[in-house]
Design an enzyme around this catalytic site. Structure first.
Site, PDB file in Angstrom:
ATOM      1  N   ASP A  46       0.861  -1.171   0.000  1.00  0.00           N
ATOM      2  CA  ASP A  46       0.000   0.000   0.000  1.00  0.00           C
ATOM      3  C   ASP A  46       0.904   1.229   0.000  1.00  0.00           C
ATOM      4  OD1 ASP A  46      -1.965   1.878   0.302  1.00  0.00           O
ATOM      5  OD2 ASP A  46      -2.633   1.203   2.268  1.00  0.00           O
ATOM      6  N   SER A  47       0.443   2.306  -0.624  1.00  0.00           N
ATOM      7  CA  SER A  47       1.292   3.482  -0.829  1.00  0.00           C
ATOM      8  C   SER A  47       1.469   4.345   0.412  1.00  0.00           C
ATOM      9  CB  SER A  47       0.694   4.358  -1.932  1.00  0.00           C
ATOM     10  OG  SER A  47      -0.541   4.914  -1.496  1.00  0.00           O
ATOM     11  N   GLY A  48       0.683   4.092   1.464  1.00  0.00           N
ATOM     12  CA  GLY A  48       0.718   4.936   2.650  1.00  0.00           C
ATOM     13  C   GLY A  48      -0.438   5.900   2.721  1.00  0.00           C
ATOM     14  N   GLY A  49      -1.247   5.966   1.659  1.00  0.00           N
ATOM     15  CA  GLY A  49      -2.374   6.904   1.645  1.00  0.00           C
ATOM     16  C   GLY A  49      -3.374   6.644   2.753  1.00  0.00           C
ATOM     17  N   TYR A  50      -3.684   5.374   3.020  1.00  0.00           N
ATOM     18  CA  TYR A  50      -4.652   5.067   4.073  1.00  0.00           C
ATOM     19  C   TYR A  50      -4.101   5.423   5.444  1.00  0.00           C
ATOM     20  CZ  TYR A  50      -7.880   2.628   7.110  1.00  0.00           C
ATOM     21  OH  TYR A  50      -8.788   2.338   8.103  1.00  0.00           O
ATOM     22  N   GLN A  99     -11.290   6.355  -6.378  1.00  0.00           N
ATOM     23  CA  GLN A  99     -11.861   7.010  -5.205  1.00  0.00           C
ATOM     24  C   GLN A  99     -13.239   7.579  -5.567  1.00  0.00           C
ATOM     25  OE1 GLN A  99     -11.015   6.960  -2.101  1.00  0.00           O
ATOM     26  NE2 GLN A  99      -8.933   6.119  -2.170  1.00  0.00           N
ATOM     27  N   ASP A 108      -2.717   8.071  -2.996  1.00  0.00           N
ATOM     28  CA  ASP A 108      -4.052   8.656  -3.108  1.00  0.00           C
ATOM     29  C   ASP A 108      -4.488   9.252  -1.783  1.00  0.00           C
ATOM     30  OD1 ASP A 108      -4.253   6.222  -1.749  1.00  0.00           O
ATOM     31  OD2 ASP A 108      -6.301   5.887  -2.407  1.00  0.00           O
ATOM     32  N   GLY A 138     -11.013   3.695  -0.494  1.00  0.00           N
ATOM     33  CA  GLY A 138     -11.964   4.580   0.154  1.00  0.00           C
ATOM     34  C   GLY A 138     -13.247   3.928   0.599  1.00  0.00           C
ATOM     35  N   ASP A 143      -7.616  -7.624   0.976  1.00  0.00           N
ATOM     36  CA  ASP A 143      -6.760  -7.639   2.156  1.00  0.00           C
ATOM     37  C   ASP A 143      -7.538  -7.030   3.301  1.00  0.00           C
ATOM     38  OD1 ASP A 143      -5.356  -4.784   3.148  1.00  0.00           O
ATOM     39  OD2 ASP A 143      -6.296  -4.707   1.181  1.00  0.00           O
ATOM     40  N   HIS A 148      -5.276 -19.879  12.708  1.00  0.00           N
ATOM     41  CA  HIS A 148      -6.595 -20.399  12.338  1.00  0.00           C
ATOM     42  C   HIS A 148      -7.339 -19.432  11.426  1.00  0.00           C
ATOM     43  CE1 HIS A 148     -10.730 -21.705  12.378  1.00  0.00           C
ATOM     44  NE2 HIS A 148     -11.036 -20.474  12.758  1.00  0.00           N
TER      45      HIS A 148
END
Length: 376
Positions: free
Chosen positions: A92-96, A194, A146, A221, A271, A340
């Protein structure tokens, strides 16, 4: 990266696919365990590979940039070698993560200035810098930088944010063209749709992303607090536009039921931290519903955790024993629950694939959704 559709369901938009990268084959639909900081929490790489057996896992640009840092990763030869993982990785690019730091960041056209959650130090991410970090990490699939909007989100803010994300996307593409991968394998680049929960914005964003003709596309998003009906509605709108000959990745989703319903809408990749995070809090997912293993009802239940489970822990340990481990706060309990849950998520997506290829996915999916709604 190559993608082939191997089969389609006749009663839904579900499809079974095959992604091929320099680190091997990814059979879709696929759930990708989250290894934010170069490790899937509580799981040795040998257990991850031999028991859970994912074709691909995730790392995170923001966290790996802060620790251990790009200098260490480059000295190691990239994240694959650093963590001794010879299969696929997506970053992931770090946007979240920047979105989640809403109290400690400032977004401008140039990029995002934010405070580290570790020590309060100031940092700046631009689209170009995010691409540089992902080159240093060396993931097989890398994501555009993003802005992830919150829910609920004002229409005008969502529209401005979407257009900025589109401008950032073009900056990412231009920067990658000028700066090739630094290791001996290729990196595939996915842009991100988005537009919050507004259908017209989602359509506009999906059309823009599709026009860039990337090898795969992501939907961002969502799963940030909106009702499930809106999650499914936005996914359906986007999947109608994104090209069928490219994999579709729905970011950060979700519950087992969310995953099955979105497979039915045409999503290939998922994910979520839910299986590992919920495991550490004592929630176990099964085909017949979820179990809160900390409940007293399991105190003298000596049956296996999950007789249908695919990992060795499922039949090796009893519910009573795992409850005991949580009661005394022994870390082994969290490790068992994590193995599990991840095993179950991988089983679920691979079983979905089997039923897509067999032609009875819709019937199987509806039965599974009904079963998994239970609390055991």
């Amino acid at each position: 990266m190559q993608f082939e559709v191997k089969g389609k369901d006749t009663q839904s938009k579900a499809r079974a696919g095959k992604i091929t990268t320099d680190h091997g084959v990814i059979e879709t639909p696929i759930f990708m365990p989250v290894g934010t900081i170069g490790t899937v929490k509580g799981v040795h790489q040998t257990e991850l590979k031999n028991e859970i057996n994912p074709d691909i896992i995730l790392g995170n640009t923001y966290h790996l940039y802060l620790r251990p840092g790009t200098q260490i990763l480059e000295k190691a030869g990239g994240l694959h070698k650093f963590m001794n993982w010879d299969r696929n990785i997506l970053t992931d690019s770090g946007g979240y993560q920047v979105y989640s730091l809403s109290a400690n960041r400032k977004i401008k056209e140039e990029g995002v200035k934010f405070k580290s959650h570790i020590d309060g130090s100031m940092h700046f991410f631009s689209p170009e810098f995010s691409m540089d970090i992902q080159r240093s990490i060396g993931a097989d699939i890398i994501m555009a930088f993003d802005e992830c909007t919150p829910y609920p989100c004002d229409y005008h803010y969502a529209k401005r944010s979407m257009h900025m994300t589109h401008r950032w996307l073009d900056r990412c593409i231009n920067h990658l063209e000028r700066n090739p991968p630094i290791y001996e394998h290729n990196q595939a680049f996915f842009p991100i749709v988005q537009g919050s929960t507004y259908k017209d914005l989602r359509r506009q964003s999906a059309e823009f992303i599709a026009s860039r003709e990337a090898v795969g596309n992501a939907i961002g998003g969502l799963s940030v607090g909106e009702p499930a009906e809106e999650l499914y509605g936005m996914t359906e709108v986007v999947c109608e536009i994104l090209p069928e000959d490219k994999p579709r990745y729905l970011m950060g989703v979700g519950t087992p039921i969310n995953i099955l319903e979105n497979i039915a809408l045409g999503v290939d990749m998922f994910d979520c931290v839910m299986p590992t995070r919920n495991a550490r809090n004592g929630m176990l997912f099964t085909a017949y519903g979820s179990i809160n293993i900390k409940n007293k009802k399991w105190e003298d239940d000596f049956s296996p955790i999950d007789e249908m489970g695919i990992t060795w822990v499922d039949t090796y340990y009893s519910k009573a024993y795992v409850r005991h481990l949580f009661t005394v706060n022994e870390m082994l309990g969290k490790q068992i629950a994590t193995i599990h849950n991840l095993g179950f998520y991988l089983w679920l997506t691979r079983e979905a694939r089997k039923h897509i290829l067999a032609g009875d996915f819709r019937e199987w999916k509806d039965k599974m959704v009904k079963q998994m709604n239970n609390r055991l």
